[in-house]
Design a protein around this motif. Sequence first.
Motif, short mmCIF file in Angstrom:
data_model
loop_
_atom_site.label_atom_id
_atom_site.label_comp_id
_atom_site.label_asym_id
_atom_site.label_seq_id
_atom_site.Cartn_x
_atom_site.Cartn_y
_atom_site.Cartn_z
N LEU A 103 35.64 18.01 -10.13
CA LEU A 103 35.64 18.68 -11.42
C LEU A 103 37.05 19.15 -11.71
CD1 LEU A 103 34.40 20.06 -13.92
CD2 LEU A 103 33.91 22.04 -12.45
N LEU A 104 37.61 18.66 -12.80
CA LEU A 104 38.96 19.05 -13.23
C LEU A 104 38.85 20.17 -14.25
CD1 LEU A 104 42.08 18.57 -13.67
CD2 LEU A 104 41.42 16.82 -15.34
N MET A 105 39.61 21.24 -14.05
CA MET A 105 39.70 22.31 -15.05
C MET A 105 41.16 22.43 -15.45
SD MET A 105 36.99 25.18 -13.65
CE MET A 105 37.27 26.29 -15.03
N VAL A 117 32.66 19.25 -4.84
CA VAL A 117 31.33 19.84 -4.89
C VAL A 117 31.20 20.91 -3.80
CG1 VAL A 117 28.86 19.37 -4.74
CG2 VAL A 117 30.38 17.74 -5.88
N ASP A 118 31.77 20.65 -2.64
CA ASP A 118 31.73 21.66 -1.57
C ASP A 118 32.48 22.93 -1.96
OD1 ASP A 118 30.10 20.23 0.09
OD2 ASP A 118 31.72 19.40 1.31
N ASP A 119 33.58 22.79 -2.69
CA ASP A 119 34.28 23.98 -3.19
C ASP A 119 33.32 24.84 -4.00
OD1 ASP A 119 36.77 23.24 -2.15
OD2 ASP A 119 37.41 22.24 -3.99
N LEU A 120 32.60 24.21 -4.92
CA LEU A 120 31.70 24.97 -5.79
C LEU A 120 30.55 25.60 -5.01
CD1 LEU A 120 31.63 22.47 -8.79
CD2 LEU A 120 32.75 24.70 -8.75
N LYS A 121 30.03 24.85 -4.04
CA LYS A 121 28.89 25.37 -3.27
C LYS A 121 29.29 26.54 -2.37
CE LYS A 121 25.78 22.12 -1.95
NZ LYS A 121 25.36 20.77 -1.47
N MET A 205 30.40 32.83 -22.01
CA MET A 205 31.19 33.08 -20.79
C MET A 205 30.37 33.87 -19.77
SD MET A 205 35.18 33.49 -21.77
CE MET A 205 35.03 34.84 -22.94
N GLU A 206 29.47 34.70 -20.25
CA GLU A 206 28.65 35.50 -19.35
C GLU A 206 27.52 34.69 -18.74
OE1 GLU A 206 28.09 38.49 -17.13
OE2 GLU A 206 29.60 38.74 -18.72
N GLU A 207 26.97 33.72 -19.49
CA GLU A 207 25.72 33.10 -19.07
C GLU A 207 25.84 31.67 -18.56
OE1 GLU A 207 22.40 33.62 -21.69
OE2 GLU A 207 22.95 35.68 -22.20
N ALA A 208 26.89 30.94 -18.94
CA ALA A 208 26.97 29.52 -18.55
C ALA A 208 27.12 29.38 -17.03
CB ALA A 208 28.12 28.84 -19.26
N ILE A 209 26.55 28.31 -16.51
CA ILE A 209 26.52 28.08 -15.06
C ILE A 209 26.96 26.64 -14.76
CG2 ILE A 209 24.97 27.95 -13.03
CD1 ILE A 209 23.08 29.91 -14.52
N LEU A 210 27.79 26.48 -13.73
CA LEU A 210 28.07 25.15 -13.21
C LEU A 210 27.03 24.90 -12.11
CD1 LEU A 210 31.97 25.31 -12.84
CD2 LEU A 210 30.58 24.93 -14.88
N ALA B 10 40.24 31.38 -3.45
CA ALA B 10 41.39 30.71 -4.07
C ALA B 10 42.17 29.91 -3.02
CB ALA B 10 42.28 31.72 -4.76
N GLY B 11 42.23 30.41 -1.80
CA GLY B 11 43.00 29.73 -0.76
C GLY B 11 42.24 28.63 -0.06
N THR B 12 40.95 28.49 -0.34
CA THR B 12 40.14 27.54 0.43
C THR B 12 39.69 26.35 -0.39
OG1 THR B 12 38.04 28.58 -0.11
CG2 THR B 12 39.24 29.48 1.79
N ILE B 13 40.14 26.24 -1.62
CA ILE B 13 39.68 25.13 -2.45
C ILE B 13 40.24 23.82 -1.91
CG2 ILE B 13 39.81 24.11 -4.76
CD1 ILE B 13 39.88 27.15 -5.70
N ALA B 14 39.34 22.96 -1.48
CA ALA B 14 39.75 21.73 -0.80
C ALA B 14 40.48 20.79 -1.74
CB ALA B 14 38.54 21.06 -0.20
N ALA B 15 39.95 20.65 -2.94
CA ALA B 15 40.52 19.65 -3.86
C ALA B 15 41.88 20.11 -4.37
CB ALA B 15 39.56 19.39 -5.01
N GLY B 16 41.99 21.39 -4.74
CA GLY B 16 43.31 21.94 -5.01
C GLY B 16 43.82 21.83 -6.42
N ARG B 17 45.13 22.03 -6.53
CA ARG B 17 45.76 22.11 -7.84
C ARG B 17 45.78 20.74 -8.51
NH1 ARG B 17 49.35 26.50 -9.85
NH2 ARG B 17 50.09 25.71 -11.85
#
Lengths: 403, 403
Positions: A103-105, A117-121, A205-210, B10-17
Amino acid sequence: MLTTASIGIAGTIAAGRASADTLADVPPREPGADLSAFSARSKYVRIGRIPEAGPGRRNVDPSDAINSKTPLDKLVGTITPSDLHYERSHSGVPDLDPAKHRLLMHGMVQKPLVFSVDDLKAMPSVSRTVFLECTGNGWENWKKADENLTVQNTHGLVSTNEWTGVPLKFVLDLVGKEKESTWMLAEGGDAAGVARSIPLTDEIMEEAILAYGQNGEPLRPAHGFPIRLIMPGFEGNLNIKWLRRLKFGDQPWMTRWETARYTQLLADGKAKQFQLRMETNSVITSPSGTMEIRPGYNRITGLAWSGHGKIAKVQVSTDGAKTWAEAQLNYPILAKAQTRFQMDWVWDGQPTKIVSRSTDEKGNVQPDRVSFIAQMGTNALFHYNAQQTWSIDAAGRVRNVLA
Amino acid sequence: MLTTASIGIAGTIAAGRASADTLADVPPREPGADLSAFSARSKYVRIGRIPEAGPGRRNVDPSDAINSKTPLDKLVGTITPSDLHYERSHSGVPDLDPAKHRLLMHGMVQKPLVFSVDDLKAMPSVSRTVFLECTGNGWENWKKADENLTVQNTHGLVSTNEWTGVPLKFVLDLVGKEKESTWMLAEGGDAAGVARSIPLTDEIMEEAILAYGQNGEPLRPAHGFPIRLIMPGFEGNLNIKWLRRLKFGDQPWMTRWETARYTQLLADGKAKQFQLRMETNSVITSPSGTMEIRPGYNRITGLAWSGHGKIAKVQVSTDGAKTWAEAQLNYPILAKAQTRFQMDWVWDGQPTKIVSRSTDEKGNVQPDRVSFIAQMGTNALFHYNAQQTWSIDAAGRVRNVLA
């Protein structure tokens, strides 16, 4: 307890009075199969998402389907089983590899990031039970009513699941959303690349979920595995499946999904954009289209929901909207989730029409069809929330009608 | 938001910047399969109810299994998918014909009745999300702790579903329960004929349900199709599956299921009968047995539940029960349902032990293992609710230990 019901139902019990203090009235006990890794459905339960028109007659070939609908007539309670949640896809159902998915932000943020996905979990999670509804739900009745439609046909593009994932707000903090970022582009990883511009209101911003979880387990591919956006109360199309990108900016992107598609053609020929919230709605699921009932006690039950919040009240008319009675709402009543209602009814055997009308906690009342069409015209395709009427003839046949 | 977590993660995000304002960091979009009648699980999701000891090593042969356990380590949120709800049967799983099935209600009642499944489905219904727990859940750790057990092994005999059906009270009114009827015998339709005597307290008469629905759909055969008794807060064995008979009387029947089985052998050699309520309990599901973690930010999450009502508080210790911090409880917190808790944690890489402790709204506190064994002894097999400790070694390996 519902005393009317106890009185009403006492005369309709099919099995009836027990013969004596013995077990002569019940079938013998049965040996069973081995335990297994999964509990399958009973061989006696016939249920599926491909709508049927009339008993056993499917009205959509699965290979031609652009959506598959929840069988509201065969479900009870409020949760939709994950494999029966409605489905609307623009380019089929990809089964993405979660180890490779990202997922790119980016855009107007201080620190653009890519998440696995592991980052998010690994992040703090929330769970929330909410309805999702395709903005096209109900379109079959815009211009005319096919009397052979079931409630699965007319209203099957709405479902309720418990979704689990990371609050949008948490990842906004990680990337450092700039104050001027008032819009977010959410893009899916299917071939169609569905992408929608979403206004970053406080509520969203308060309610949306990934979300990565659905009814306790990982999302299913048809519902966005490994990640989808959940936007409680807003049109299904915004709940981007197979989520791969969130871009931030100070204006909408005007993608084809909000210009050529998913705009609302009004009576005066103008098109309304960004009509995002799903309105207050309800439908009687039993008795409903193609069912047959008998005179005497019948329980009326159905579902109500609103993108504005909780359902406050559901009224039911059994005389074609002349008089109304308040239905019982089943606990718990959750904001932006489907709420089950029910009412006792003794049918006198005369032809009539039944209809439900919901009111939400913000005071929005589900419109009758005449007022709704007077306001919206018949060019539109989306956000149909007029009251649903079922006619019942002298033989007890329940049919879809306009009002 | 959890600021500690945002800082920690913030320091553990595997995918990163992200490399730039492009899509170079995410895989290309994928075309998909046709829509279908049911949404299947992803081919990448490996989940099932047969417990595994260590990666890929099953420790129970399905054909020998007397129960199958919910994979708590792989689930999120609070709902258990219907096909992964734990299962404990004494004579396998019958798939009863709902058209032929009957429920007999007799004994000390004014009007003994037999109900068909359709009779029950026509009555007013309620839905309620509650946990069911086998009274034997946790027995593996009574005497010793096998370090290779997962949380599915140690605690997988508890699950949470939304159950829908007729309130017991409604049918009690129909048959006219006599005032002297203070006990109810509930009997199942499997070959084993599991039958239990249930005291008709106000709480039970108010809360028990004759359920035909589970997570929105008809019960699955493994969970009692077409009808089961739901007894919120009480031991799983009382929630009689394939329900065929309710008999009323003024004393318990002393069936073999409450004399030879399901009695509690105490430290002094006496057996305790009718210990029916499930006590306050909790377990950390991640990190848990056989998992591996890395130093730095780790999210601790788990489930808590109590047969007394709502969970009021869950405390977590990351230093082997020396100090405790209060975990966050996820909304909604429902009475007699599992509640998800979570807590941020930065692991310093040193060997330690993690453990959770729940408190319910009635003030019951989950006991530590030493106090629990001191009170109960090690002869008993049921109602184990001592705190669960997981040890973590210097390599980050998580293992099942007694305390």
